[in-house]
Design a protein around this motif. Structure first.
Motif, PDB file in Angstrom:
ATOM      1  N   ASN A 212       1.065  -1.111  -0.414  1.00  0.00           N
ATOM      2  CA  ASN A 212       0.128   0.144  -0.028  1.00  0.00           C
ATOM      3  C   ASN A 212       0.986   1.396  -0.326  1.00  0.00           C
ATOM      4  OD1 ASN A 212       1.020  -0.388   2.615  1.00  0.00           O
ATOM      5  ND2 ASN A 212      -1.076   0.006   3.216  1.00  0.00           N
ATOM      6  N   ARG A 213       2.155   1.065  -0.244  1.00  0.00           N
ATOM      7  CA  ARG A 213       2.703   2.865  -0.250  1.00  0.00           C
ATOM      8  C   ARG A 213       3.272   3.182  -2.609  1.00  0.00           C
ATOM      9  NH1 ARG A 213       7.541   2.796   3.628  1.00  0.00           N
ATOM     10  NH2 ARG A 213       7.904   4.504   3.149  1.00  0.00           N
ATOM     11  N   PHE A 214       3.144   4.178  -2.633  1.00  0.00           N
ATOM     12  CA  PHE A 214       2.985   4.245  -3.267  1.00  0.00           C
ATOM     13  C   PHE A 214       4.814   3.787  -4.109  1.00  0.00           C
ATOM     14  CE2 PHE A 214       4.609   7.235  -7.177  1.00  0.00           C
ATOM     15  CZ  PHE A 214       3.649   7.509  -7.509  1.00  0.00           C
ATOM     16  N   SER A 215       5.459   3.523  -3.693  1.00  0.00           N
ATOM     17  CA  SER A 215       7.253   2.416  -3.993  1.00  0.00           C
ATOM     18  C   SER A 215       6.360   1.130  -4.199  1.00  0.00           C
ATOM     19  CB  SER A 215       8.326   3.123  -2.941  1.00  0.00           C
ATOM     20  OG  SER A 215       7.809   2.454  -2.019  1.00  0.00           O
ATOM     21  N   GLU A 216       6.002   0.295  -3.806  1.00  0.00           N
ATOM     22  CA  GLU A 216       5.664  -0.952  -3.413  1.00  0.00           C
ATOM     23  C   GLU A 216       4.108  -0.949  -5.405  1.00  0.00           C
ATOM     24  OE1 GLU A 216       5.640  -2.369   0.516  1.00  0.00           O
ATOM     25  OE2 GLU A 216       4.085  -0.661  -0.630  1.00  0.00           O
ATOM     26  N   ILE A 217       3.207  -0.257  -5.111  1.00  0.00           N
ATOM     27  CA  ILE A 217       2.592  -0.174  -6.480  1.00  0.00           C
ATOM     28  C   ILE A 217       3.429  -0.211  -6.646  1.00  0.00           C
ATOM     29  CG2 ILE A 217       0.821   0.842  -7.225  1.00  0.00           C
ATOM     30  CD1 ILE A 217      -0.522   1.581  -4.521  1.00  0.00           C
ATOM     31  N   LYS A 218       4.287   0.800  -7.773  1.00  0.00           N
ATOM     32  CA  LYS A 218       5.267   0.962  -9.403  1.00  0.00           C
ATOM     33  C   LYS A 218       6.021   0.199  -9.065  1.00  0.00           C
ATOM     34  CE  LYS A 218       7.351   3.360 -12.121  1.00  0.00           C
ATOM     35  NZ  LYS A 218       6.819   3.390 -13.383  1.00  0.00           N
ATOM     36  N   ARG A 219       7.051  -0.925  -8.386  1.00  0.00           N
ATOM     37  CA  ARG A 219       7.498  -1.309  -8.031  1.00  0.00           C
ATOM     38  C   ARG A 219       6.306  -2.393  -9.098  1.00  0.00           C
ATOM     39  NH1 ARG A 219       9.921  -0.909  -4.063  1.00  0.00           N
ATOM     40  NH2 ARG A 219       9.594  -2.053  -2.784  1.00  0.00           N
ATOM     41  N   THR A 220       5.346  -3.127  -8.438  1.00  0.00           N
ATOM     42  CA  THR A 220       4.704  -3.941  -8.800  1.00  0.00           C
ATOM     43  C   THR A 220       4.369  -3.680  -9.958  1.00  0.00           C
ATOM     44  OG1 THR A 220       3.874  -4.581  -6.779  1.00  0.00           O
ATOM     45  CG2 THR A 220       2.731  -5.598  -8.409  1.00  0.00           C
ATOM     46  N   LEU A 221       3.999  -2.198 -10.621  1.00  0.00           N
ATOM     47  CA  LEU A 221       3.699  -1.923 -12.413  1.00  0.00           C
ATOM     48  C   LEU A 221       4.822  -0.881 -12.723  1.00  0.00           C
ATOM     49  CD1 LEU A 221       0.175  -0.060 -10.926  1.00  0.00           C
ATOM     50  CD2 LEU A 221       0.065  -2.514 -11.918  1.00  0.00           C
ATOM     51  N   PRO A 222       5.352  -1.867 -13.085  1.00  0.00           N
ATOM     52  CA  PRO A 222       6.670  -1.093 -13.435  1.00  0.00           C
ATOM     53  C   PRO A 222       5.956  -0.409 -15.180  1.00  0.00           C
ATOM     54  CG  PRO A 222       6.508  -3.232 -13.782  1.00  0.00           C
ATOM     55  CD  PRO A 222       6.067  -3.057 -12.847  1.00  0.00           C
ATOM     56  N   THR A 223       5.165  -0.640 -16.001  1.00  0.00           N
ATOM     57  CA  THR A 223       5.145  -0.398 -16.930  1.00  0.00           C
ATOM     58  C   THR A 223       4.227   1.828 -17.300  1.00  0.00           C
ATOM     59  OG1 THR A 223       2.763  -1.911 -17.463  1.00  0.00           O
ATOM     60  CG2 THR A 223       5.039  -2.465 -18.152  1.00  0.00           C
ATOM     61  N   ILE A 224       3.546   1.413 -16.253  1.00  0.00           N
ATOM     62  CA  ILE A 224       3.060   2.845 -15.812  1.00  0.00           C
ATOM     63  C   ILE A 224       3.477   3.134 -14.903  1.00  0.00           C
ATOM     64  CG2 ILE A 224       0.773   2.622 -14.608  1.00  0.00           C
ATOM     65  CD1 ILE A 224       0.279   0.806 -16.107  1.00  0.00           C
ATOM     66  N   SER A 225       2.914   4.712 -15.643  1.00  0.00           N
ATOM     67  CA  SER A 225       4.046   6.086 -15.442  1.00  0.00           C
ATOM     68  C   SER A 225       3.459   6.459 -13.620  1.00  0.00           C
ATOM     69  CB  SER A 225       3.412   7.109 -16.380  1.00  0.00           C
ATOM     70  OG  SER A 225       2.863   7.824 -16.396  1.00  0.00           O
ATOM     71  N   GLU A 226       4.598   7.133 -13.365  1.00  0.00           N
ATOM     72  CA  GLU A 226       3.950   7.346 -11.641  1.00  0.00           C
ATOM     73  C   GLU A 226       3.163   7.980 -12.013  1.00  0.00           C
ATOM     74  OE1 GLU A 226       7.866   8.689  -9.704  1.00  0.00           O
ATOM     75  OE2 GLU A 226       9.272   7.440  -9.834  1.00  0.00           O
ATOM     76  N   ARG A 227       3.445   8.813 -12.722  1.00  0.00           N
ATOM     77  CA  ARG A 227       2.432   9.763 -13.062  1.00  0.00           C
ATOM     78  C   ARG A 227       1.070   8.982 -13.087  1.00  0.00           C
ATOM     79  NH1 ARG A 227       1.275  13.996 -18.234  1.00  0.00           N
ATOM     80  NH2 ARG A 227      -0.328  15.227 -17.148  1.00  0.00           N
TER      81      ARG A 227
END
Length: 117
Positions: A37-52
């Protein structure tokens, strides 16, 4: 007659679809439910989706009352996301919908393999 003109007729299924429609929103809901549930964990799991895009989806889910954002006042400052009661109620539906999606993709793959034989 005037009351009918003033009242917008809403399809409940369309309301549901409007809430979950968006790039990887259902995956984000599942990740938060699973404790990532942290942004960094979500980003790591979804590397093809931009942070924005992830930030946009999180903001929409928060605006729609599906998740809540909690800021922890510690050093370093960090933010976690949690499902609200509505988020908890939508989770089984999202889980089943994703399961069906995987099964359908498998069906298409199997169907494609059968056609080549």
């Amino acid at each position: 007659m005037d009351e009918i003109k003033k009242t917008e007729i809403i399809c409940p299924s369309d309301v549901f679809l409007k809430i979950i429609k968006g790039k990887c929103k259902t995956t984000i809901i599942v990740l938060i439910e699973q404790g990532r549930n942290r942004f960094s964990e979500i980003k790591r799991t979804l590397p093809t989706i931009s942070e924005r895009m992830i930030a946009k989806q999180l903001m929409e889910l928060e605006k729609d009352g599906i998740i809540v954002r909690k800021v922890f006042q510690e050093v370093p400052l960090h933010v976690e996301y949690f499902l609200t009661a509505y988020g908890e109620s939508i989770y089984p539906i999202v889980r089943d919908m994703r399961k069906w999606g995987y099964e359908y993709l498998n069906h298409l793959d199997t169907q494609g393999n059968n056609e080549s034989h």
